[in-house]
Write a protein that holds these residues in place. Structure first.
Motif, mmCIF file in Angstrom:
data_model
loop_
_atom_site.group_PDB
_atom_site.id
_atom_site.type_symbol
_atom_site.label_atom_id
_atom_site.label_comp_id
_atom_site.label_asym_id
_atom_site.label_seq_id
_atom_site.Cartn_x
_atom_site.Cartn_y
_atom_site.Cartn_z
ATOM 1 N N THR B 9 6.626 1.501 -14.788
ATOM 2 C CA THR B 9 7.121 3.126 -14.758
ATOM 3 C C THR B 9 6.060 3.756 -13.992
ATOM 4 O O THR B 9 4.837 3.825 -14.486
ATOM 5 N N PHE B 10 6.382 4.448 -12.996
ATOM 6 C CA PHE B 10 5.631 5.286 -12.334
ATOM 7 C C PHE B 10 6.114 6.416 -11.702
ATOM 8 O O PHE B 10 7.395 6.260 -10.970
ATOM 9 N N MET B 11 5.538 7.600 -11.679
ATOM 10 C CA MET B 11 6.176 8.914 -11.161
ATOM 11 C C MET B 11 5.115 9.687 -10.375
ATOM 12 O O MET B 11 3.879 9.757 -10.917
ATOM 13 N N TYR B 12 5.391 10.153 -9.232
ATOM 14 C CA TYR B 12 4.647 11.468 -8.840
ATOM 15 C C TYR B 12 5.205 12.715 -9.499
ATOM 16 O O TYR B 12 6.105 12.693 -10.243
ATOM 17 N N PRO B 13 4.290 13.895 -9.475
ATOM 18 C CA PRO B 13 4.911 14.917 -10.064
ATOM 19 C C PRO B 13 6.033 15.496 -10.155
ATOM 20 O O PRO B 13 6.813 15.684 -11.259
ATOM 21 N N ARG B 46 0.221 0.119 -3.142
ATOM 22 C CA ARG B 46 -0.954 0.875 -3.628
ATOM 23 C C ARG B 46 -0.985 0.470 -5.140
ATOM 24 O O ARG B 46 -2.225 0.537 -5.514
ATOM 25 N N ALA B 49 -2.832 -2.751 -5.247
ATOM 26 C CA ALA B 49 -3.980 -2.789 -4.593
ATOM 27 C C ALA B 49 -5.099 -1.745 -5.730
ATOM 28 O O ALA B 49 -6.073 -1.942 -5.431
ATOM 29 N N LYS B 50 -4.337 -1.326 -6.661
ATOM 30 C CA LYS B 50 -5.069 -0.496 -7.488
ATOM 31 C C LYS B 50 -5.742 0.732 -7.147
ATOM 32 O O LYS B 50 -7.001 1.118 -7.503
ATOM 33 N N ILE B 51 -4.940 1.139 -5.895
ATOM 34 C CA ILE B 51 -5.636 2.258 -5.591
ATOM 35 C C ILE B 51 -4.885 3.754 -6.337
ATOM 36 O O ILE B 51 -5.661 4.608 -6.442
ATOM 37 N N GLU B 52 -3.671 3.607 -6.876
ATOM 38 C CA GLU B 52 -3.071 4.572 -7.661
ATOM 39 C C GLU B 52 -3.767 4.185 -8.957
ATOM 40 O O GLU B 52 -3.964 2.924 -9.168
ATOM 41 N N PRO B 53 -3.945 5.053 -9.838
ATOM 42 C CA PRO B 53 -4.335 4.968 -11.049
ATOM 43 C C PRO B 53 -3.497 4.360 -12.074
ATOM 44 O O PRO B 53 -2.840 4.942 -13.106
ATOM 45 N N TYR B 54 -3.237 3.036 -11.995
ATOM 46 C CA TYR B 54 -2.135 2.382 -12.635
ATOM 47 C C TYR B 54 -2.846 0.787 -12.811
ATOM 48 O O TYR B 54 -3.211 0.399 -12.190
ATOM 49 N N GLN B 55 -2.722 0.519 -14.266
ATOM 50 C CA GLN B 55 -3.231 -0.725 -14.554
ATOM 51 C C GLN B 55 -2.286 -2.090 -14.494
ATOM 52 O O GLN B 55 -1.713 -2.184 -15.498
ATOM 53 N N GLU B 63 -9.958 -7.904 -9.255
ATOM 54 C CA GLU B 63 -9.711 -6.893 -8.272
ATOM 55 C C GLU B 63 -10.183 -6.841 -6.949
ATOM 56 O O GLU B 63 -9.804 -6.243 -5.736
#
Lengths: 256, 226
Positions: B9-13, B46, B49-55, B63
Motif C-alpha cells: 500500500t503506497f501513496m504520494y501526498p 523505486r 530498489a528501496k529508494i522510497e522509504p518503504y520496507q 539490499e
C-alpha cells in the motif's frame, strides 16, 4: 570515506580554482595604497566568500538529496556514515584551505606595503579586521583558524540538523516536530562545543581560543539562551526554507 | 523460489499509487513490467530498489545486491564516461569495470567524452551499461529503450542474456513490449492501483493466441471501458 572525499573534491575543483584565481587577481590589482578602507573591505570580502562557499556547498548537498544524484552512492559499498563524513570533510577542506590561502595572500600584500611604505599607519588602522596580521604577536596569527572553526561549527551543526531531520522524517515524524527536535539537538551541540572550547582554553592556552568568537565564549546560562537563539536562527530559517522547497517541488511517500 | 512476496500500500501526498496490491517475484526469471503512463511502474521499481522509504520484504537478496537503472542518468557534471565507470568501480564492490569497458567498445562510445555532452540515446546506453555491469541478484531497469537505435537494441538484449543465470532476476519496465517479449518469461501487468497481474508470456501466447503487446492492448481497452 577517503573515496568520497576524492570524488567530491574533484566535483568542486573548478569552482575552487575560479575562486582562487579571483583571489590572485585581487592580490595583483594595484589599489590606491592610501585608501585603507579598501583593505578593510578586502578582509570582509574574504570572510563573506569563505562563509558563502561553505553555505553553497551545504545547500548543494542538501539539494542533491532531492535529485537523483543521491542514487550515485545509493547501492555503493560505502556506508551512509562514510558518505556523510566524506561530504562533511570535503566541505571543511574546501573552505578551510580557501580561507588560509586567501588570508596568506592578503597578508603577503599587506606585509609588502608595510615593509615599504606604511609601517605604523597600516598596522594601527587595520586593527579591527580579523585578517590583517602584520606586525602582531603570535596569537593573532590564529585568527583565520578561529574563523575557520566558527564556520566549521556552523557547517557541522547544519549538516547534523539536516541529517537528523531526514532521519526523523523517514520515521514518520511531523515536519514541525522535526524542526523543534533539530533545534534542541543543535542547542546540545552548541553547549558541548562551548564546553570543548573551554577545555581547549584551559589545556592549550597558547592557542588562545578566547578569540574564537563571542558566541562560543558565553558560559553563563543567560548567554547560552540568547546565543542559542541567534546561532540557530539561521539554521532554522535555512531548514524551514528547505522543507518548504521539499513540499513544493517533490512528492514524497506518506505511508509505510 | 520467491525473492519477493508482499502486499503493497503506497501513496504520494495527493495520489494513491497502490492499495493492498499483492506482488510475487520468483528468482531467476525475467519480468516485463507493463502498464499505462502514470500507473506506477517507476514507483514500483523505486520501491523495490528501496529508494522510497518503504520496507519491502526481500528474501535471498541483500539490499546491496540490487542494481537499479533509473530513467535518467545520474552523474556529476565534471565527469567523463571513464570517470563515471571508475567511480562505480571504486565505490561499488560488485561493479565489473572490464565488463563495462568491453561493452562500451561495442556501443562505440568514447570513454573520454564528457557525459553532459552525450545525446539522450547515448545517456540511456551508459545508464544501462552501468546497471548491467554490476554483478547483482536483482536488476530493476526503468525504460531502457527510448532514444536507442536498432543495432544497440540488439546489444542490449545480448547483455541481458550474458548476465542471466538462474540466481539473477530481471524486472524491466517498458512500453516497447515487442522488443523484450521473447526474452521475458513473465509479464507484470499493472491494471490499476489495486491489481498487478502476473502472467506467463508463453501462456498468453498459447491460450489467447495473441502477442503480449496485443493482449496488453486488449486488457487495457477493457479496463478503460470498465
Amino acid at each position: 570515506m577517503l573515496k568520497t572525499i576524492k570524488y567530491e573534491l574533484r566535483r568542486f575543483v573548478n569552482l575552487y580554482i575560479i575562486l582562487l584565481a579571483g583571489c590572485l587577481i585581487f592580490f595583483l590589482l594595484d589599489f590606491n595604497k592610501h585608501l585603507l578602507m579598501l583593505y578593510q573591505l578586502h578582509a570582509s570580502i574574504i570572510e563573506i566568500i569563505t562563509t558563502g562557499l561553505a553555505l553553497y556547498l551545504i545547500i548543494i548537498y542538501i539539494l542533491d538529496d532531492y535529485k537523483n544524484k543521491k542514487l550515485l552512492y545509493q547501492k555503493a559499498s560505502l556506508t551512509k556514515t562514510q558518505e556523510f563524513l566524506g561530504k562533511l570533510f570535503t566541505m571543511i577542506i574546501l573552505f578551510g584551505s580557501y580561507l588560509f590561502i586567501m588570508t596568506f595572500v592578503y597578508n603577503l600584500k599587506l606585509y609588502i606595503l608595510y615593509k615599504h611604505h606604511y609601517l605604523e599607519y597600516l598596522r594601527l588602522n587595520l586593527d579591527h579586521t580579523y585578517l590583517a596580521l602584520i606586525g602582531r604577536d603570535f596569537k593573532e596569527w590564529l585568527y583565520p583558524l578561529h574563523l575557520c572553526l566558527k564556520n566549521t561549527y556552523i557547517i557541522v551543526t547544519l549538516a547534523l540538523m539536516y541529517g537528523i531531520f531526514t532521519k526523523l522524517r523517514e520515521k514518520r515524524y511531523d515536519s514541525y516536530n522535526c524542526i523543534v527536535i533539530c533545534f534542541l539537538i543543535s542547542a546540545i551541540i552548541y553547549y558541548l562545543s562551548n564546553y570543548l572550547v573551554k577545555l581547549l582554553d584551559e589545556t592549550l592556552p597558547f592557542l588562545d581560543f578566547s578569540y574564537i568568537t563571542p558566541r562560543l565564549r558565553a558560559f553563563g546560562l543567560e548567554d547560552y539562551l540568547v546565543n542559542i537563539l541567534s546561532v540557530n536562527s539561521l539554521a532554522v530559517v535555512l531548514l524551514s526554507f528547505i522543507i518548504m522547497i521539499k513540499f513544493i517541488t517533490k512528492k514524497r511517500s506518506d505511508n509505510q | 523460489m520467491e525473492i519477493i512476496k508482499d502486499t503493497i500500500t503506497f501513496m504520494y501526498p495527493n495520489k494513491l499509487v497502490f492499495e493492498n496490491v499483492e506482488i510475487k517475484i520468483n528468482q531467476g526469471e525475467i519480468y516485463l513490467l507493463i502498464g499505462r503512463n502514470g500507473c506506477g511502474k517507476s514507483t514500483l521499481l523505486r520501491l523495490l530498489a528501496k529508494i522510497e522509504p518503504y520496507q519491502f520484504k526481500l528474501h535471498l537478496v541483500n539490499e546491496k545486491e540490487i542494481s537499479y537503472m533509473p530513467s535518467d542518468l545520474v552523474y556529476y557534471s565534471y565527469m567523463k564516461i571513464i570517470d563515471l565507470l571508475k567511480f562505480y568501480d571504486d565505490t561499488h564492490h560488485n561493479f565489473s569495470l572490464d565488463f563495462a569497458l568491453k561493452y562500451l567498445d561495442e556501443f562505440k562510445l568514447n570513454p573520454k567524452q564528457k557525459i553532459k555532452k552525450l545525446s539522450m540515446g547515448e545517456q540511456k546506453i551508459l545508464n544501462y551499461l552501468i546497471c548491467l555491469s554490476k554483478n547483482a541478484k536483482l536488476y530493476l531497469i526503468d525504460e531502457p529503450f527510448p532514444y536507442v537505435d536498432l543495432l544497440n537494441d540488439e546489444i542490449f538484449r545480448n547483455m541481458i542474456i550474458n548476465r542471466y543465470d538462474e540466481t539473477k532476476t530481471f524486472i524491466i519496465a517498458t512500453h516497447q513490449i515487442n522488443e523484450f517479449e521473447k526474452l521475458a518469461s513473465y509479464c507484470l501487468l499493472i491494471k490499476d492501483y489495486k491489481t498487478i497481474e502476473c502472467l506467463s508470456t508463453d501462456e498468453i501466447r498459447s491460450t489467447v493466441s495473441l502477442s503480449v503487446e496485443d493482449y496488453f492492448k486488449e486488457v487495457m481497452r477493457y479496463v478503460k471501458d470498465d
